[in-house]
Scaffold this active site. Structure first.
Site, short mmCIF file in Angstrom:
data_model
loop_
_atom_site.label_atom_id
_atom_site.label_comp_id
_atom_site.label_asym_id
_atom_site.label_seq_id
_atom_site.Cartn_x
_atom_site.Cartn_y
_atom_site.Cartn_z
CB SER A 159 35.48 -2.17 36.99
OG SER A 159 36.41 -2.44 35.99
CG ASP A 324 31.16 -1.49 30.28
OD1 ASP A 324 32.23 -1.52 29.63
OD2 ASP A 324 31.10 -1.83 31.49
CG HIS A 357 34.30 0.06 32.28
ND1 HIS A 357 33.59 -1.07 32.61
CD2 HIS A 357 35.34 0.11 33.14
CE1 HIS A 357 34.19 -1.67 33.64
NE2 HIS A 357 35.24 -0.97 33.98
#
Lengths: 385, 213
Positions: A159, A324, A357
């Site tokens: 991320s 995601d 995610h």
């Protein structure tokens, strides 16, 4: 969750965070300067004789330096990436020396809004410089130098952490050999920024926020930070994983025609929000979301990501996850395309996962297999091949 | 490290000039790319979709990119014109939904392409259909009709006809058996005796490839 009666064998074990002080001023992109600051970090594994086996872990929005192992036998859970760090795990502590830090602007020990500004003897609060991914990378370079590491064998992150790894490869091509970018993006979309803005508004309009000076009023913008976390959490999961986890299940089995918690998913989100307030600082949350919004390494290259990556020398592993929708596989593919345009070494895997995610934190076998296989191929001096 | 290569792969690697940049569509476990890297200093990427193959490619330390070859819109269109010296597609064209469109696309991004496929004109296939009235099952086509990835099988004759209508020039052709041999009869009557067809092709200079879909 029960306490670990004994530490699992493939754990890095009990870990003590360490602190590095810096007295050389650090210039931020926003124009501000910090004359001195500290960075808190943890290390796992042993640094080898010629300091050539060090891996830097960069954390995501709400992460910190505690990536693996336990701080005490009373800890309910290990560090946030314990699935990937430890003996025999993808980031194998039998081979690598792993450094994980809390970024500047954080709230877990590194200099940030909740630490005392020596000039005022009050917490920095909203006066802490707006920090960018570039700023973090510059501070991480200094941490590496302080630890005697002139070149990282790999820089790894998921991320927002993946964005730092990407920025490293662009800004300091000679200082890393491998770059692992997981569930990341070369820039945020309008939708991503929109979610961040709602989070910020939730915090800043909380009456307990006091323009960020809530420490002086012995207050915490609880409602705002809780809402921000609840909203964020929805974007970390997927429709499918929420359906699987909660469905439309009712807490008490029947509809009560009221606005209290009725559905399990409501209860879960409120719990996530409330527990986040106890461990996170609202000003740090604001800073982290801004760093995300501003991240766009291609901007300095006429918005051409291929041009931005033309001079990278690191080998890349890019991983995305099918469900995601925060940083979708298409965003990772933009990074991959910019690398193949430049004939760079890159592996790209789109892992089938329903977790959204958050999948980058999960022990998904195919993900861990690929990650392990990739790291095993990295040669370190002093090792027999 | 040189392990035994599948017969068509061994032949292809002799056709590829050292030091070139290639794209291997449907690269399987990555053996060809690893072999070319180790013996001919070839760089490039493999495209693959199957999880176990992807893991093996990563373990073999070749550049593998996960991509569905049937998703042309998403995939290859991002590679610029002549990004590669060679685009290689071994035993994959018969698994593609629109082989003609894919051919046009790989001839855009590669200067030359090398394509291999099982020859459906092989005498055993013909015999199976003619005598038994059944779809052939053999070592090169091991699966029954209802459980096979091979949805667009063709013969040498068919392939060359397609090349002709699409302004594709055949630079080199070979037929082999699974043991990498080209016996006399195979040379004489390739469409009847060749088991695996190997073609090196390119766009006819100055001509566009007509796209009809």
């Amino acid at each position: 969750m029960t306490l670990p009666e004994k530490i699992p064998e493939n754990s890095v074990g009990l870990i003590m965070p360490q602190v590095q002080h810096f007295t050389e001023p650090l210039q931020f992109d926003c124009g501000r300067v910090l004359d001195s600051y500290q960075i808190v970090y943890e290390t796992y594994g042993q640094l080898n004789a010629d300091h050539s086996n060090a891996i830097l872990i960069c954390h995501a929005l709400s992460g910190d330096h505690h990536a693996a192992g336990y701080h005490s036998m009373d800890d309910k859970n290990p560090g946030w990436w314990d699935n990937c760090i430890g003996p025999g795990k993808p980031l194998d502590t039998n081979r690598f020396f792993i450094v994980s830090l809390n970024n500047l602007g954080g709230c877990k020990g590194s200099t940030g809004p909740n630490t005392i500004n020596p000039e005022t003897n009050k917490p920095y609060g909203p006066d802490f410089p707006i920090v960018t991914v570039n700023d973090w990378v510059r501070s991480q370079v200094r941490l590496g130098e302080a630890l005697g590491i002139s070149q990282w064998v790999a820089i790894v992150g998921g991320s927002l952490g993946g964005m730092q790894a990407l920025q490293w490869a662009i800004d300091y091509p000679d200082r890393l050999r491998y770059c692992v970018v997981i569930a990341a993006t070369p820039k945020l979309t309008a939708q991503n920024i929109a979610f961040n803005e709602v989070s910020r508004q939730a915090i800043m309009t909380d009456p307990e926020f006091y323009n960020g000076h809530y420490y002086d009023h012995n207050a915490i913008p609880r409602q705002g930070l809780m809402l921000a976390r609840m909203l964020g959490h929805i974007t970390y999961l997927s429709d499918e994983s929420m359906r699987a986890k909660f469905g439309r299940e009712l807490r008490e089995g029947k509809i009560k025609f009221g606005f209290d918690v009725e559905f399990q998913v409501e209860s879960y989100l409120r719990y996530q929000g409330r527990s986040f307030v106890d461990r996170f600082d609202a000003n740090t949350y604001l800073l982290m979301t801004k760093a995300l919004d501003y991240f766009d390494p291609a901007r300095e290259y006429s918005h051409n990501l291929s041009a931005a990556l033309a001079h990278v020398t690191a080998n890349f592993l890019v991983i995305s996850f099918t469900s995601d929708w925060r940083f979708s596989p298409e965003r990772s593919e933009e990074i991959v395309r910019a690398l193949t345009d430049n004939k760079k070494n890159v592996n790209y895997i789109e892992v089938k996962a329903h977790h959204g995610h958050d999948a980058f934190l999960m022990p998904i076998p195919h993900y861990l297999n690929v990650f392990s296989a990739y790291m095993r191929n990295i040669k370190i001096s002093g090792e027999n091949s | 490290m040189t392990t035994t290569l599948r017969s068509d792969l061994a032949l292809i690697s002799e056709w590829i000039k050292p030091g070139t940049h290639i794209l291997d569509l449907g690269c399987g476990d990555g053996k060809l790319l690893a072999h070319l890297r180790d013996t001919r200093q070839v760089s490039g990427y493999g495209l693959e979709i199957k999880e176990s193959n992807l893991e093996q490619c990563v373990a073999a330390d070749i550049n593998v990119i996960q991509m569905d070859l049937n998703d042309l819109q998403k995939g290859l269109c991002h590679f610029v014109h002549e990004s590669f010296d060679y685009v290689v597609m071994t035993q994959a064209i018969q698994t593609i939904h629109h082989p003609d469109l894919l051919l046009a696309e790989i001839l855009r991004i590669g200067r030359e392409c090398i394509v291999t496929f099982p020859n459906f004109g092989h005498w055993t296939c013909r015999l199976s259909l003619a005598l038994k009235g059944k779809m052939p099952v053999s070592t090169t086509l091991p699966n029954p009709w209802y459980d096979t990835e091979n949805i667009h099988l063709c013969t040498l004759e068919d392939f060359e006809e397609l090349c002709d209508t699409k302004n594709i020039e055949v630079l080199q052709r070979a037929v082999v058996d699974p043991n990498h041999r080209t016996p006399f009869m195979m040379r004489l009557l390739p469409n009847l005796f060749g088991e695996i067809a190997v073609y090196r092709i390119r766009r006819k200079p100055g001509k566009a490839i007509p796209v009809t879909h």
